[in-house]
Design an enzyme around this catalytic site. Structure first.
Site, mmCIF file in Angstrom:
data_model
loop_
_atom_site.group_PDB
_atom_site.id
_atom_site.type_symbol
_atom_site.label_atom_id
_atom_site.label_comp_id
_atom_site.label_asym_id
_atom_site.label_seq_id
_atom_site.Cartn_x
_atom_site.Cartn_y
_atom_site.Cartn_z
ATOM 1 C CB SER A 59 1.982 4.559 2.966
ATOM 2 O OG SER A 59 0.624 4.758 3.375
ATOM 3 C CG ASP A 91 5.031 1.362 0.426
ATOM 4 O OD1 ASP A 91 6.159 1.429 -0.076
ATOM 5 O OD2 ASP A 91 3.982 1.236 -0.243
ATOM 6 C CG ASP A 113 9.489 8.155 -1.427
ATOM 7 O OD1 ASP A 113 10.301 8.836 -2.096
ATOM 8 O OD2 ASP A 113 8.302 8.020 -1.749
ATOM 9 C CD GLU A 145 9.884 5.717 -4.507
ATOM 10 O OE1 GLU A 145 9.701 5.101 -3.445
ATOM 11 O OE2 GLU A 145 8.984 6.297 -5.126
ATOM 12 N N GLY A 193 -1.426 4.774 -8.551
ATOM 13 C CA GLY A 193 -2.851 4.994 -8.768
ATOM 14 C C GLY A 193 -3.314 4.543 -10.141
ATOM 15 C CG HIS A 226 7.082 1.846 -5.557
ATOM 16 N ND1 HIS A 226 6.482 1.988 -4.333
ATOM 17 C CD2 HIS A 226 8.353 1.474 -5.320
ATOM 18 C CE1 HIS A 226 7.371 1.733 -3.387
ATOM 19 N NE2 HIS A 226 8.506 1.417 -3.954
ATOM 20 N N GLY A 227 3.639 1.313 -8.008
ATOM 21 C CA GLY A 227 2.547 1.707 -8.905
ATOM 22 C C GLY A 227 2.106 0.600 -9.835
ATOM 23 N N GLY A 228 1.997 -0.610 -9.304
ATOM 24 C CA GLY A 228 1.696 -1.759 -10.172
ATOM 25 C C GLY A 228 0.265 -1.851 -10.665
ATOM 26 C CG ASN A 250 -2.456 0.752 -1.919
ATOM 27 O OD1 ASN A 250 -3.491 0.213 -1.528
ATOM 28 N ND2 ASN A 250 -1.911 1.754 -1.265
HETATM 29 O O1 G3H Z 1 3.650 1.708 -2.724
HETATM 30 C C1 G3H Z 1 2.527 1.426 -3.207
HETATM 31 C C2 G3H Z 1 2.395 1.179 -4.604
HETATM 32 O O2 G3H Z 1 3.417 1.644 -5.353
HETATM 33 C C3 G3H Z 1 1.057 0.959 -5.170
HETATM 34 O O3 G3H Z 1 0.778 1.589 -6.395
HETATM 35 O O4 G3H Z 1 -1.658 1.950 -6.135
HETATM 36 O O5 G3H Z 1 -0.595 2.010 -8.370
HETATM 37 O O6 G3H Z 1 -0.812 -0.128 -7.152
HETATM 38 P P1 G3H Z 1 -0.660 1.351 -7.048
HETATM 39 ZN ZN ZN Z 2 4.653 3.057 -4.131
#
Ligand code: G3H
Ligand code: ZN
Length: 310
Positions: A59, A91, A113, A145, A193, A226-228, A250
């Site tokens: 990022s 990112d 983004d 996005e 997160g 995203h946000g996996g 992440n």
């Molecule tokens: O762009 C980064 C991600 O979307 C990571 O999300 O921290 O929930 O895995 P995360």
């Molecule tokens: Zn993300």
């Protein structure tokens, strides 16, 4: 495990080619954020161990810390020396200046983004980014996005309600048609997160698979989740089967990084040599990345999804 060499006669597969191939195979591409050399070495080692392509992401904050050109140089040398398909993504980039800087440094893709802006402004800024970035490198992949998936790959005390608002197939269709993006990142129940309960494995993020399917049909382009971190395993596999091509992780790696660093320091209270303290940290982060990569690249997601739907 054999390592698949993706270098053919001195040329490398592009991210576009790998995305097309992965979609045909019904597998997902893992994207892992890095902000230091420990994380980069760990993600690379996981991809080598499994013999699968991988995307390394940074990022704006992560790039400011690591150095945009320095990270590009590191990834380039890893790719050249191994022949493994390791790609680099800029990112969550919120300005054209930062996006241009990344493309000029050799990044394979950019997440433009502008999702915090109202829809029309998001469209205008994303379209501008697509045109400007492709003028510099026509094969750069640009992701746009829409929707709210929260900020920060951190451990959150609570989550707001914003992330419950999902991207609609119609706004996704309009956004793709008016911007010319290659990849879309929708809001489909995902959020950045983890809650403490997720770190402890007591709760999981759940995805709206039906909505992913509808957005895929409405847009017909590659989709990123995203946000996996902290997402239910079965939801991941069904999401890939429904049309998700790239999955971002992440926080899970950051948690493994911190916990293993604390343990390593505790085990060796008088050690000051970084290359003696850090190898267990690389190993622990590598395992975290490898388990996700193994899940995303397991064959058969499509048939499982079809069975689930019938
Ligand atoms: O762009 C980064 C991600 O979307 C990571 O999300 O921290 O929930 O895995 P995360
Ligand atoms: Zn993300």
């Amino acid at each position: 495990m054999t390592i698949r060499r993706d270098r053919v006669e001195g040329t490398y597969m592009t991210l576009q080619t790998v995305l097309t191939r992965s979609e045909k195979q019904g597998v997902g591409l893992g994207h892992f954020n890095v902000s230091d050399l420990v994380l980069l070495k760990a993600v690379f080692a996981a991809a080598v161990e499994l013999g699968v392509p991988v995307i390394v992401g940074a990022s704006e904050g992560e790039r400011d810390f690591l150095g945009t050109r320095q990270l590009a140089a590191l990834v380039k040398t890893l790719r050249e020396e191994s022949g493994v398909s390791i790609f680099l993504n800029a990112d969550h980039t919120h300005s054209l200046t930062k996006a241009v800087e990344a493309v000029k440094a050799g990044f394979d893709s950019v997440v433009a983004d502008f999702s915090a802006l109202p829809f029309a402004e998001n469209v205008a800024k994303t379209k501008e980014a697509v045109e400007a970035l492709k003028a510099i490198n026509p094969s750069v992949i640009v992701e746009g996005e829409i929707g709210h998936i929260g900020t920060g790959s951190e451990i959150h005390e609570t989550v707001g309600d914003e992330f419950r608002t999902l991207t609609t197939p119609e706004e996704a269709r309009q956004f793709v048609a008016s911007t010319g993006i290659d990849v879309l990142a929708p809001a489909v129940g995902n959020m950045h997160g983890m809650l403490k309960s997720m770190v402890q494995g007591k709760a999981k993020k759940r995805l709206n698979i039906e909505r992913i399917d509808e957005i895929k049909k409405a847009t017909g382009i590659f989709l990123t989740l995203h946000g996996g971190s902290g997402t239910d395993d079965t939801d991941f596999r069904n999401a890939i089967a429904a049309g998700i091509n790239i999955i971002h992780i992440n926080t899970e790696l950051r948690v493994a990084w911190r916990q293993s660093l604390e343990e390593s320091l505790k085990r060796q209270p008088n050690e000051v040599v970084p290359y003696k303290i850090l190898p267990p940290v690389i190993e622990s982060v590598k395992q975290a990345a490898a388990s996700r990569l193994a899940l995303f690249t397991a064959q058969g997601s499509k048939s499982e999804m079809q069975k689930a739907a019938s």
